[in-house]
Every structure is written in C-alpha cells, then in structure tokens.
Design a protein around this motif. Structure first.
Motif, PDB file in Angstrom:
ATOM      1  N   VAL A  32       0.842  -1.194   0.000  1.00  0.00           N
ATOM      2  CA  VAL A  32       0.000   0.000   0.000  1.00  0.00           C
ATOM      3  C   VAL A  32       0.879   1.245   0.000  1.00  0.00           C
ATOM      4  O   VAL A  32       1.744   1.413   0.867  1.00  0.00           O
ATOM      5  CB  VAL A  32      -0.943   0.008   1.213  1.00  0.00           C
ATOM      6  N   THR A  33       0.661   2.111  -0.996  1.00  0.00           N
ATOM      7  CA  THR A  33       1.407   3.363  -1.049  1.00  0.00           C
ATOM      8  C   THR A  33       0.581   4.546  -0.557  1.00  0.00           C
ATOM      9  O   THR A  33       1.136   5.533  -0.084  1.00  0.00           O
ATOM     10  CB  THR A  33       1.894   3.639  -2.485  1.00  0.00           C
ATOM     11  N   SER A  34      -0.756   4.457  -0.679  1.00  0.00           N
ATOM     12  CA  SER A  34      -1.643   5.493  -0.146  1.00  0.00           C
ATOM     13  C   SER A  34      -2.979   4.862   0.221  1.00  0.00           C
ATOM     14  O   SER A  34      -3.468   3.957  -0.469  1.00  0.00           O
ATOM     15  CB  SER A  34      -1.882   6.605  -1.168  1.00  0.00           C
ATOM     16  N   CYS A  35      -3.570   5.357   1.298  1.00  0.00           N
ATOM     17  CA  CYS A  35      -4.905   4.930   1.707  1.00  0.00           C
ATOM     18  C   CYS A  35      -5.562   6.114   2.408  1.00  0.00           C
ATOM     19  O   CYS A  35      -4.908   7.115   2.705  1.00  0.00           O
ATOM     20  CB  CYS A  35      -4.853   3.708   2.628  1.00  0.00           C
ATOM     21  N   ALA A  36      -6.863   6.007   2.640  1.00  0.00           N
ATOM     22  CA  ALA A  36      -7.588   7.151   3.196  1.00  0.00           C
ATOM     23  C   ALA A  36      -8.614   6.685   4.213  1.00  0.00           C
ATOM     24  O   ALA A  36      -9.024   5.517   4.228  1.00  0.00           O
ATOM     25  CB  ALA A  36      -8.268   7.935   2.079  1.00  0.00           C
ATOM     26  N   ILE A  37      -9.030   7.619   5.056  1.00  0.00           N
ATOM     27  CA  ILE A  37     -10.131   7.379   5.988  1.00  0.00           C
ATOM     28  C   ILE A  37     -11.404   7.908   5.337  1.00  0.00           C
ATOM     29  O   ILE A  37     -11.462   9.050   4.889  1.00  0.00           O
ATOM     30  CB  ILE A  37      -9.895   8.077   7.336  1.00  0.00           C
ATOM     31  N   CYS A  38     -12.430   7.063   5.293  1.00  0.00           N
ATOM     32  CA  CYS A  38     -13.703   7.410   4.661  1.00  0.00           C
ATOM     33  C   CYS A  38     -14.757   7.691   5.734  1.00  0.00           C
ATOM     34  O   CYS A  38     -14.693   7.143   6.843  1.00  0.00           O
ATOM     35  CB  CYS A  38     -14.151   6.246   3.779  1.00  0.00           C
TER      36      CYS A  38
END
Length: 390
Positions: A32-38
């Motif tokens: 994983v290089t980028s992830c977000a909080i939804c």
C-alpha cells in the motif's frame, strides 16, 4: 505489517498483524502506497455496523504497488501501480454481467449472514465487517486483493497517488449519486452533507448539467469548500431552517433533485427528531438516525428524484413514505458500482476536468491514524479528508 485495527466502539489502534498471503489464483498482493479514511469508516468506529470483530483491519480506499500475483492472474504484473475499488466483484455472475458490481453474487463468503438481515447479500467489501465478507482492509502496509482481474485499475505513469486514490470510492460514489439523481440540464440540485462524498457529488452534478447546486451542512470549512471548489450556493442548517430556505430559493417548488450524502448518522443536534433518533440508537431501539432522509423527502419537488449514496445500516423510523408516494418521488440508491466508473473518471482527471486532491486537508502515516479518526469524526482542525502513506 502495521495496520489500523478495530477493537470496539471508539477504539482504533495501529497494530502489528500478519502479512497477507495469496489465497486464490486470481489474487494479487499490493504494498500500500496510499490509503484514506472514509466517512463510512466512522460508522464502524461509532459501533453502528454489526459483526465487527476485535483486530479486524480497516480501510477501503486503497492503492499501491503489486508485489505478488496468483498463478492464474494475468492482468497485472509485479511493479504495477493499481487503485483498488472498495467493493469486491467476481466479474461473471448475473449482477456483474449487468455492471451492478456492488451486488456481486459470489464475492461475499458470508452471504447467508447478510441475507438474514437484508433478504439478499451485496458484494463483499474491504474492511467492512464479517457480514460483508470479513476481508481485511487497506489501512495497512500490505493488502490482499481478491478477484484482482476484475475492477482494480492500473494507474498511468507519472500520475501522483493522490490524484488516483479517490477512484477507489468517493469520486465514483459522488458521481453515481449525481447520475442516480437523473439530472436534466438546468436542474436545481440540493446536496445534504459537504463531506468528501458530498464534495464530489457537487462536482459531478455540474458535470451532468445542473443549473444550480445547493449544498447543506453546518461545518464552516466544508461549506467554504463547497462554495470555493464546488461553486455551490450553501445553507448552514445551524442558522436556517433547511426546508424554509429551500422553498425560498426555489420559489416554493423545491429542488428538482435531492442527494442524501449523510446517511445513518445525521447530526444529533439538527432538530428534535434527530435528538430522538440518537436517544433510540443509544438504547438500542433503532440503528439509524434518518433526519436527513426525512428532510430530503419533504423538500424535494413533486415528481423529483431522491438519490441516496449515504450509508444506512438497518431500520429507519418515521419516514414520511406517504409524502414520497403522494409527491411521486423516484428513489435511486445503493453501494457504488465502482468498477463501472473508475476508467471513465480517470480519463476526466487526465483531461484536467477535475483535480481530486482538492478535498485533502490532512496527510499522515498509519501511526497517526487513530488520532486522525477522532479528528475526522469530531470535525476538528478543519479535517475534511485524511490520506495516509504507510
């Protein structure tokens, strides 16, 4: 690996857990290089989604670099950068063939459990309860991607992660919400909720020909972003009665199209009915706080369309269904068929029609994640969208 894990209501931790492994020939593993909080993750944090288990890895907005592929996988190779849709789809069942990817018949191994609650099971989702598959999510250093030959999209060379990341969920979700609203040229579109999905619904409404967009919220930073990036007229529901103001703005007719981007956790201070909803939820007498849905129904013009991308969990009380029927409203809703929209929306990004990074307010690491979950939930520090780089 390090990952953000759920340990109960309000308890998100950054833990060390086992690395994922290939379980099926169609799988890939990504770093994983980028992830977000939804915003949907907050429903897990707040304890509204059943069948979560302590230690479950969270996250469904994820992209990264392929580091391993299953023996039967031919779409991607090691080193490819891909963005992963939040829902998991087989690509070949009745619903996938109709491009209703969020309704896949095969991707949820716990479909019988979901069917007991809903009548039928939707697709499996990353990081979103055992009822929806028990799949570990992508707020982690690595993630297993089942059915990786269906849906995940290769990111063009040179495109930054932050421009592609939101193709995993919130950009397609906002676009499908606007598409479901059946916008006709010149329509007045009212959008409840100016969080990330609401912001993309605003942008998408313009793309689909809206004549006016009215955005409703009470958080100053969100309303300001809706006005600046979204060119929307705004209503602060803490200062004005929403129904009265909408009638004033539309000459008494009401908005042509109404979009509920809020879902199950309407602001508990918005009105007497929303305070009652919160009390019922606290006493386990209800699962959802549908104040916005009630307001949408009463505000929408006769013969208009109601679009619901906001997540609802279970049963909702005191919905003015008689008003909906007598006003002849059309309802369109559902989890996003993400795979249908990813490539067309990528082309819009490449063409310069939109830069999705406009919603990002906070950049962080996984170790910062638990604190940023709280800031996002409590709308502190101007937090609209968090992107993490493991």
């Amino acid at each position: 690996m390090r990952a953000l894990c759920w340990h109960g209501k309000g308890d998100i931790r950054c833990d060390t857990v086992d690395d994922p492994t290939i379980e099926d020939d169609r799988d890939v593993i990504i770093r994983v290089t980028s992830c977000a909080i939804c915003g949907s993750d907050l429903h897990l944090m707040d304890g509204y989604m059943p069948t979560m288990e302590s230690g479950d890895v969270l996250g469904h907005e994820t992209m990264g670099e392929v580091v391993e592929v299953g023996r039967g996988h031919t779409k991607f190779k090691v080193g490819d950068r891909i963005v992963v849709p939040f829902n998991i789809s087989c690509g070949d069942c009745y619903f996938c063939r109709k491009q209703l990817f969020s309704l896949c018949d095969r991707s949820n191994p716990n479909a019988a459990q979901a069917a007991k609650m809903m009548g039928h099971s939707p697709a499996g989702l990353f990081g979103y309860s055992h009822m929806l598959g028990g799949f570990w999510g992508g707020q982690a250093e690595y993630m297993r991607v089942p059915y990786a030959d269906v849906g995940p999209l290769k990111v063009p060379d040179g495109m930054p992660d932050e421009q592609a990341l939101f193709l995993s969920d919130i950009f397609p979700t906002g676009y499908m919400a606007a598409e479901n609203a059946e916008i006709e040229p010149g329509d007045t579109v009212a959008i409840w909720g100016c969080g990330p999905v609401g912001q993309f619904a605003i942008q998408s409404a313009w793309m689909l020909g809206a004549g006016r967009v009215i955005a409703i919220d009470k958080v100053p930073e969100r309303l300001a972003l809706a006005r600046s990036a979204g060119r929307a007229e705004t209503i602060d529901f803490s200062d004005e009665d929403v129904y009265d103001r909408l009638m004033e703005m539309t000459g008494g007719r009401g908005p042509d199209r109404c979009i509920d981007c809020v879902g199950t956790e309407s602001d508990a201070t918005a009105s007497a009915d929303s305070m009652l909803d919160k009390a019922k939820a606290a006493l386990f007498l209800a699962t959802d706080r549908p104040h916005v849905l009630r307001q949408v129904i009463t505000s929408c013009r006769k013969g208009g369309t109601v679009s619901v991308p906001g997540v609802y969990i279970g049963l909702v009380d005191h919905i003015p269904f008689g008003a909906a029927m007598n006003k002849g409203l059309t309802f369109r809703m559902g989890q996003t068929h993400t795979q249908r929209y990813m490539e067309p929306l990528l082309r819009r990004i490449e063409a310069g029609e939109i830069d999705p990074t406009f919603v990002i307010t906070h950049r962080a690491t996984l170790e910062d994640g638990p604190e940023l979950y709280k800031r996002f939930r409590d709308k502190e520090d101007g937090c609209i969208k968090v992107v993490m780089q493991p």
